[in-house]
Design a protein around this motif. Structure first.
Motif, PDB file in Angstrom:
ATOM      1  N   LYS A 344       9.254  59.699  25.600  1.00  0.00           N
ATOM      2  CA  LYS A 344       9.248  59.479  24.151  1.00  0.00           C
ATOM      3  C   LYS A 344       9.108  57.998  23.825  1.00  0.00           C
ATOM      4  N   ALA A 345       9.887  57.181  24.544  1.00  0.00           N
ATOM      5  CA  ALA A 345       9.814  55.738  24.306  1.00  0.00           C
ATOM      6  C   ALA A 345       8.443  55.196  24.707  1.00  0.00           C
ATOM      7  N   ALA A 346       7.923  55.660  25.842  1.00  0.00           N
ATOM      8  CA  ALA A 346       6.611  55.193  26.296  1.00  0.00           C
ATOM      9  C   ALA A 346       5.519  55.599  25.303  1.00  0.00           C
ATOM     10  N   THR A 347       5.604  56.835  24.818  1.00  0.00           N
ATOM     11  CA  THR A 347       4.611  57.305  23.844  1.00  0.00           C
ATOM     12  C   THR A 347       4.670  56.485  22.564  1.00  0.00           C
ATOM     13  N   ALA A 348       5.886  56.154  22.129  1.00  0.00           N
ATOM     14  CA  ALA A 348       6.050  55.341  20.925  1.00  0.00           C
ATOM     15  C   ALA A 348       5.386  53.977  21.089  1.00  0.00           C
ATOM     16  N   LEU A 349       5.543  53.372  22.273  1.00  0.00           N
ATOM     17  CA  LEU A 349       4.918  52.073  22.512  1.00  0.00           C
ATOM     18  C   LEU A 349       3.393  52.185  22.547  1.00  0.00           C
ATOM     19  N   LEU A 350       2.897  53.250  23.149  1.00  0.00           N
ATOM     20  CA  LEU A 350       1.453  53.443  23.197  1.00  0.00           C
ATOM     21  C   LEU A 350       0.871  53.659  21.802  1.00  0.00           C
ATOM     22  N   VAL A 351       1.567  54.431  20.983  1.00  0.00           N
ATOM     23  CA  VAL A 351       1.123  54.637  19.594  1.00  0.00           C
ATOM     24  C   VAL A 351       1.161  53.319  18.834  1.00  0.00           C
ATOM     25  N   ALA A 352       2.204  52.514  19.070  1.00  0.00           N
ATOM     26  CA  ALA A 352       2.297  51.214  18.407  1.00  0.00           C
ATOM     27  C   ALA A 352       1.121  50.317  18.790  1.00  0.00           C
ATOM     28  N   LEU A 353       0.748  50.345  20.067  1.00  0.00           N
ATOM     29  CA  LEU A 353      -0.394  49.539  20.502  1.00  0.00           C
ATOM     30  C   LEU A 353      -1.684  50.037  19.842  1.00  0.00           C
ATOM     31  N   ALA A 354      -1.832  51.348  19.742  1.00  0.00           N
ATOM     32  CA  ALA A 354      -3.019  51.907  19.089  1.00  0.00           C
ATOM     33  C   ALA A 354      -3.099  51.457  17.632  1.00  0.00           C
ATOM     34  N   VAL A 355      -1.964  51.443  16.945  1.00  0.00           N
ATOM     35  CA  VAL A 355      -1.942  51.017  15.543  1.00  0.00           C
ATOM     36  C   VAL A 355      -2.248  49.526  15.439  1.00  0.00           C
ATOM     37  N   LEU A 356      -1.677  48.724  16.343  1.00  0.00           N
ATOM     38  CA  LEU A 356      -1.900  47.282  16.318  1.00  0.00           C
ATOM     39  C   LEU A 356      -3.377  46.926  16.481  1.00  0.00           C
ATOM     40  N   THR A 357      -4.071  47.695  17.289  1.00  0.00           N
ATOM     41  CA  THR A 357      -5.473  47.370  17.587  1.00  0.00           C
ATOM     42  C   THR A 357      -6.461  48.172  16.741  1.00  0.00           C
ATOM     43  N   LEU A 358      -5.953  48.917  15.768  1.00  0.00           N
ATOM     44  CA  LEU A 358      -6.822  49.762  14.964  1.00  0.00           C
ATOM     45  C   LEU A 358      -7.876  48.956  14.219  1.00  0.00           C
ATOM     46  N   SER A 359      -7.479  47.826  13.646  1.00  0.00           N
ATOM     47  CA  SER A 359      -8.459  47.013  12.908  1.00  0.00           C
ATOM     48  C   SER A 359      -9.529  46.468  13.843  1.00  0.00           C
ATOM     49  N   ASP A 360      -9.133  46.120  15.076  1.00  0.00           N
ATOM     50  CA  ASP A 360     -10.124  45.643  16.046  1.00  0.00           C
ATOM     51  C   ASP A 360     -11.050  46.776  16.466  1.00  0.00           C
ATOM     52  N   GLN A 361     -10.504  47.985  16.594  1.00  0.00           N
ATOM     53  CA  GLN A 361     -11.351  49.128  16.920  1.00  0.00           C
ATOM     54  C   GLN A 361     -12.390  49.366  15.823  1.00  0.00           C
ATOM     55  N   LYS A 362     -11.975  49.235  14.574  1.00  0.00           N
ATOM     56  CA  LYS A 362     -12.923  49.394  13.465  1.00  0.00           C
ATOM     57  C   LYS A 362     -13.998  48.315  13.517  1.00  0.00           C
ATOM     58  N   ARG A 363     -13.577  47.101  13.824  1.00  0.00           N
ATOM     59  CA  ARG A 363     -14.540  45.992  13.889  1.00  0.00           C
ATOM     60  C   ARG A 363     -15.576  46.232  14.989  1.00  0.00           C
ATOM     61  N   MET A 364     -15.161  46.847  16.087  1.00  0.00           N
ATOM     62  CA  MET A 364     -16.090  47.110  17.184  1.00  0.00           C
ATOM     63  C   MET A 364     -17.234  48.034  16.768  1.00  0.00           C
ATOM     64  N   ARG A 365     -17.040  48.767  15.677  1.00  0.00           N
ATOM     65  CA  ARG A 365     -18.026  49.760  15.245  1.00  0.00           C
ATOM     66  C   ARG A 365     -18.774  49.332  13.986  1.00  0.00           C
ATOM     67  N   GLN A 366     -18.653  48.075  13.601  1.00  0.00           N
ATOM     68  CA  GLN A 366     -19.395  47.580  12.452  1.00  0.00           C
ATOM     69  C   GLN A 366     -20.899  47.566  12.763  1.00  0.00           C
ATOM     70  N   PRO A 367     -21.746  47.695  11.741  1.00  0.00           N
ATOM     71  CA  PRO A 367     -23.191  47.847  11.989  1.00  0.00           C
ATOM     72  C   PRO A 367     -23.817  46.740  12.822  1.00  0.00           C
ATOM     73  N   PHE A 368     -23.308  45.504  12.692  1.00  0.00           N
ATOM     74  CA  PHE A 368     -23.958  44.377  13.375  1.00  0.00           C
ATOM     75  C   PHE A 368     -23.074  43.765  14.454  1.00  0.00           C
TER      76      PHE A 368
END
Length: 501
Positions: A344-368
């Motif tokens: 449970k604790a490990a999953t929480a940390l992994l979800v937190a990392l996913a949320v932290l990098t969400l904006s970077d993930q979106k940027r990776m998919r920008q048109p240019f």
């Protein structure tokens, strides 16, 4: 370097850790299938959102040449990417050159690397750490970014992780020639795909040395495996050295700060880099060799590349260090397993990392994103020409100031829409190069076309300023601008012969 304990066989190494783990989740194929599926799903999301970048357009150009033309070109330029071009030539021959088709091999490579990371982590630190490492790897924005690019870097990451996994398997059964042969084959693939990635051998020697304390025959067995690797890679080394000055002249020499700041670019996320490095610091293991091996894999290549970049040529680019990401994921997985006693604790940390990098993930998919920081909307420019094209139209591309603008527009134009390239005398394919040859006397290359499309970078009021001034003078003498359409980073201009407006 002195090791406190040899590197044990996988069963001995992970028995204690795995005893307390839920076998129904972490046993069998789930161990590698979950990271594979997660990475494939994340990387596949938005696979076509970004336009092809300049480097991808080079791939498109190269793989659509014949095998003989590719080999001839490699004698002049880009020899270090030759293996990738040949593999992609075969792939495109089977599946076509759509954006999806050209990027799928990179997607599969990153997904395969995630599985290999998990299996390595399982052997070195236990199954909990292994599956955590695979998931951490899949969440890195750089994995999505380069898993969506038709270049060799994702394949390099796969080759490095696979070679490391096969080495560990060879160390399990050192008397098996097939395991050593598999390791040698994978390591040859590493060198043929990217020479700098061969620095992972430093980490391999460390893992090998830990076991060789109790079985000195491992040294000669490894040497026998490495000899054919050296023989296969040597021609690429020699050819690459002769071409490096022409290809990397533009890479700046790095200062001291660059050695620290590059990790933000390697991870494609400052937050992601900080979080994973923090987890790596927490990594613990009763055996020192696995930790030291992963640390050497993660850190030493960047130092070696930085040191070698203070001569006549700089090699210090973030894409050349992507193959260190699996090592960071392995250390991060070990740190996560050490810090979190429950899933449970490990999953929480992994979800937190996913949320932290969400904006970077979106940027990776920008048109240019694949042409950042200088965006060029090839598709929009191609649409303008397609909508207003007339039979007999010709075209002029700005080749003096813009790399691959011509290739980008040509890729997005309909394949049956043909226009004479006014100032082109010999294509790159015809001369086994990456650059075209243009008419030395532009006025002599005009053939009386009534309309010419001009494609330039930027949005100057007078687009003719942006091209070679000899070509501009020849065009001004006979043509007038009827209208211009700006698109992102580019201008599409229609020139009409005087008296025909």
């Amino acid at each position: 370097m002195v090791f406190t304990a040899p590197l044990p066989a996988p069963r001995e190494e992970t028995r204690t850790a795995q005893a307390a783990e839920p076998r129904n989740l972490l046993a069998g194929p789930w161990l590698w299938l979950l990271p594979f599926a997660l990475t494939a799903g994340l990387t596949g999301y938005g696979l076509t959102d970004s336009l092809l970048g300049r480097d991808e357009l080079v791939t498109w150009d190269m793989v659509n040449r014949s095998t003989g033309q590719i080999l001839a070109t490699l004698q002049n330029v880009d020899a270090v990417h030759g293996t990738y071009y040949l593999l992609m030539h075969a792939w495109v021959g089977l599946f076509g050159d759509s954006v999806v088709s050209m990027r799928l091999p990179s997607l599969f490579a990153m997904a395969g690397a995630a599985s290999a990371v998990t299996l390595i982590g399982n052997r070195l630190f236990g199954s909990r750490a292994g599956i955590a490492a695979g998931i951490l790897f899949s969440l890195l924005p750089a994995v999505s970014r380069y898993g969506q690019e038709a270049r060799s870097y994702a394949c390099v990451v796969l080759a490095v992780t696979l070679a490391t996994l096969l080495l560990l398997r060879a160390l399990d059964k050192p008397r098996s020639p097939w395991r050593w042969a598999s390791y040698a084959l994978a390591l040859t693939g590493v060198g043929l795909l990217h020479l700098i990635a061969l620095s992972v051998v430093c980490a391999h020697f460390l893992l090998l040395g830990a076991r060789a304390r109790h079985d000195r025959s491992l040294w000669w067995r490894a040497a026998v495996a490495l000899l054919p690797v050296a023989a296969c890679v040597a021609p690429v080394v020699l050819l690459g050295r002769s071409q490096v000055q022409r290809q990397l002249y533009w890479v700046p020499e790095p200062d001291g700060w660059a050695l620290i700041s590059i990790w933000q670019d390697v991870f494609a996320s400052a937050l992601g880099a900080g979080a994973l490095i923090a987890l790596a610091v927490l990594a613990r293991s009763p055996r020192k060799a696995p930790l030291l091996g992963c640390a050497v894999w993660a850190l030493l290549p960047s130092v070696l590349v930085w040191l070698s970049s203070h001569g006549s040529v700089s090699y210090f680019r973030n894409v050349y260090l992507l193959f260190t990401l699996p090592a960071w994921a392995l250390l991060g997985g070990a740190g996560l397993a050490a810090a979190c006693r429950s899933w449970k604790a490990a999953t929480a940390l992994l979800v937190a990392l996913a949320v932290l990098t969400l904006s970077d993930q979106k940027r990776m998919r920008q048109p240019f994103e694949h042409d950042a920081p200088v965006p060029l909307d090839y598709a929009a420019a191609a649409d303008v020409i397609r909508n207003f094209h007339a039979p007999g139209d010709a075209v002029v591309y700005d080749r003096d100031n813009t790399w691959k603008l011509d290739g980008g527009v040509q890729y997005y134009l309909p394949r049956d829409l043909k226009m004479r390239d006014v100032f082109l005398t010999r294509t790159p394919r015809a001369i086994n190069q990456l650059y075209a040859l243009e008419c030395p006397v532009p006025a002599q290359c005009l053939k009386g076309e009534q309309r010419i499309w001009l494609l330039t970078q930027g949005n100057d009021q007078d687009p003719l300023i942006a091209i070679n001034q000899g070509q501009a003078s020849a065009l001004r003498a006979h043509y007038a601008t009827t209208w211009s359409q700006p698109v992102t980073g580019m201008t599409v201009t229609l020139l009409v012969r005087d008296g025909k407006r």
